[in-house]
Scaffold this motif. Structure first.
Motif, PDB file in Angstrom:
ATOM      1  N   ARG A  99       8.391  10.083  -6.339  1.00  0.00           N
ATOM      2  CA  ARG A  99       8.446   9.803  -4.900  1.00  0.00           C
ATOM      3  C   ARG A  99       7.365   8.797  -4.542  1.00  0.00           C
ATOM      4  O   ARG A  99       6.193   8.990  -4.880  1.00  0.00           O
ATOM      5  N   LEU A 100       7.764   7.730  -3.873  1.00  0.00           N
ATOM      6  CA  LEU A 100       6.830   6.762  -3.301  1.00  0.00           C
ATOM      7  C   LEU A 100       6.794   6.974  -1.801  1.00  0.00           C
ATOM      8  O   LEU A 100       7.839   7.049  -1.153  1.00  0.00           O
ATOM      9  N   GLN A 101       5.599   7.072  -1.239  1.00  0.00           N
ATOM     10  CA  GLN A 101       5.438   7.172   0.205  1.00  0.00           C
ATOM     11  C   GLN A 101       4.793   5.883   0.702  1.00  0.00           C
ATOM     12  O   GLN A 101       3.659   5.567   0.341  1.00  0.00           O
ATOM     13  N   VAL A 102       5.534   5.163   1.523  1.00  0.00           N
ATOM     14  CA  VAL A 102       5.114   3.845   1.982  1.00  0.00           C
ATOM     15  C   VAL A 102       4.852   3.900   3.484  1.00  0.00           C
ATOM     16  O   VAL A 102       5.791   4.073   4.265  1.00  0.00           O
ATOM     17  N   PRO A 103       3.599   3.783   3.926  1.00  0.00           N
ATOM     18  CA  PRO A 103       3.338   3.707   5.369  1.00  0.00           C
ATOM     19  C   PRO A 103       4.130   2.568   5.990  1.00  0.00           C
ATOM     20  O   PRO A 103       4.239   1.476   5.420  1.00  0.00           O
ATOM     21  N   LEU A 104       4.697   2.829   7.177  1.00  0.00           N
ATOM     22  CA  LEU A 104       5.636   1.878   7.755  1.00  0.00           C
ATOM     23  C   LEU A 104       5.005   0.547   8.136  1.00  0.00           C
ATOM     24  O   LEU A 104       5.721  -0.452   8.254  1.00  0.00           O
ATOM     25  N   ASP A 105       3.703   0.511   8.330  1.00  0.00           N
ATOM     26  CA  ASP A 105       3.146  -0.794   8.691  1.00  0.00           C
ATOM     27  C   ASP A 105       3.060  -1.728   7.494  1.00  0.00           C
ATOM     28  O   ASP A 105       2.596  -2.859   7.620  1.00  0.00           O
ATOM     29  N   HIS A 165       0.869  -1.175   0.000  1.00  0.00           N
ATOM     30  CA  HIS A 165       0.000   0.000   0.000  1.00  0.00           C
ATOM     31  C   HIS A 165       0.907   1.226   0.000  1.00  0.00           C
ATOM     32  O   HIS A 165       1.723   1.407   0.897  1.00  0.00           O
ATOM     33  N   PHE A 166       0.801   2.084  -1.032  1.00  0.00           N
ATOM     34  CA  PHE A 166       1.699   3.220  -1.105  1.00  0.00           C
ATOM     35  C   PHE A 166       1.051   4.372  -1.861  1.00  0.00           C
ATOM     36  O   PHE A 166      -0.038   4.246  -2.437  1.00  0.00           O
ATOM     37  N   PHE A 167       1.734   5.505  -1.871  1.00  0.00           N
ATOM     38  CA  PHE A 167       1.296   6.719  -2.554  1.00  0.00           C
ATOM     39  C   PHE A 167       2.432   7.150  -3.481  1.00  0.00           C
ATOM     40  O   PHE A 167       3.605   7.044  -3.139  1.00  0.00           O
ATOM     41  N   VAL A 168       2.078   7.618  -4.667  1.00  0.00           N
ATOM     42  CA  VAL A 168       3.097   7.969  -5.650  1.00  0.00           C
ATOM     43  C   VAL A 168       2.794   9.342  -6.248  1.00  0.00           C
ATOM     44  O   VAL A 168       1.635   9.720  -6.420  1.00  0.00           O
TER      45      VAL A 168
END
Length: 253
Positions: free
Chosen positions: A170-176, A154-157
């Motif tokens: 940029r990929l933002q990946v929640p740590l869980d 699950h990520f945001f780009v």
């Protein structure tokens, strides 16, 4: 006639439906002004990219994507007399909706997977609903932040891609994501931060086939022991990225 208008043209295309309106102005001696509004419904992405020659780009190709596409596209541009687009005058906007699909051997995602989630198979990543409004300004394809829910991650780009094959993503990946996945509805990035779960950012810069990879981390965790544990994990990942970068450079040479 110095102008040509297509009021409405409907057809079956790429196993789906296409409707378009277009206008061409031939008044200038050495150029043609061109506008297009198109609506696409249930278009086969593999065929669409393949028959359009991957839109003359290398970032994502027909063999990398599968699924059905709905889209609303607007193009405003100027072409040369030989129908080649004049890059400084090319502007487009496209709202796209993909209810579900898959990425197949998509190089940037596979590089991220090799570095951070080796126990997951990134050969074919299935994703849920994707929707966003993309822009093309001259030679840049601009991606506003969008959420990707997949069977693996699950990520945001967000970022941009140049037709000269340079990327800044940029990929933002929640740590869980580092935890075992339990299924169910996935929260948004804002909710992740509100829950103080932290976000891991991965930066891809360079060419699509061999990008340089950097990273940063936004800790929003209250538990100090968890912070220390995650810092150690990130340090290990950074070492892996350094080794990968050296290997890629040696291969390139």
């Amino acid at each position: 006639d110095e102008q040509f208008t297509i009021k409405t043209l409907k057809m079956n295309a790429f196993e789906g439906n296409l409707q378009l309106q277009s206008f061409l102005d031939f008044k200038a001696e050495d150029s043609i002004r061109f506008t297009l509004d198109a609506q696409l419904k249930k278009i086969n992405l593999y065929r669409f990219f393949g028959e359009m020659n991957n839109f003359s780009q290398q970032f994502i190709r027909a063999e990398n994507i599968d699924g059905l596409l709905d889209a609303d596209i607007q193009i405003n541009s100027v072409m040369q007399s030989d129908l080649e687009f004049i890059e400084p005058y090319f502007f487009a906007k496209a709202y796209i909706y993909i209810p579900s699909g898959s990425l197949v051997r998509f190089a940037p995602l596979m590089k991220v997977g090799q570095a951070f989630f080796k126990n997951r198979n990134y050969q074919q990543v299935q994703f849920k609903e994707v929707k966003n409004t993309f822009r093309i300004e001259r030679d840049k394809f601009i991606i506003p932040q969008m959420e990707i829910n997949s069977n693996l991650l699950h990520f945001f780009v967000e970022g941009n891609y140049s037709w000269r094959d340079s990327i800044a993503i940029r990929l933002q990946v929640p740590l869980d994501n580092f935890k075992k996945q339990t299924g169910g509805a996935l929260p948004t990035l804002a909710q992740k931060k509100a829950q103080k779960s932290g976000v891991f950012s991965i930066f891809l810069n360079g060419t699509s086939k061999n990008p340089e990879i950097g990273f940063d981390i936004d800790f929003q965790l209250v538990d100090a022991q968890k912070i220390v544990a995650l810092e150690n994990k990130v340090r290990q990942l950074g070492q892996k990225l350094t080794l990968m970068g050296a290997a890629n450079q040696a291969t390139a040479e």
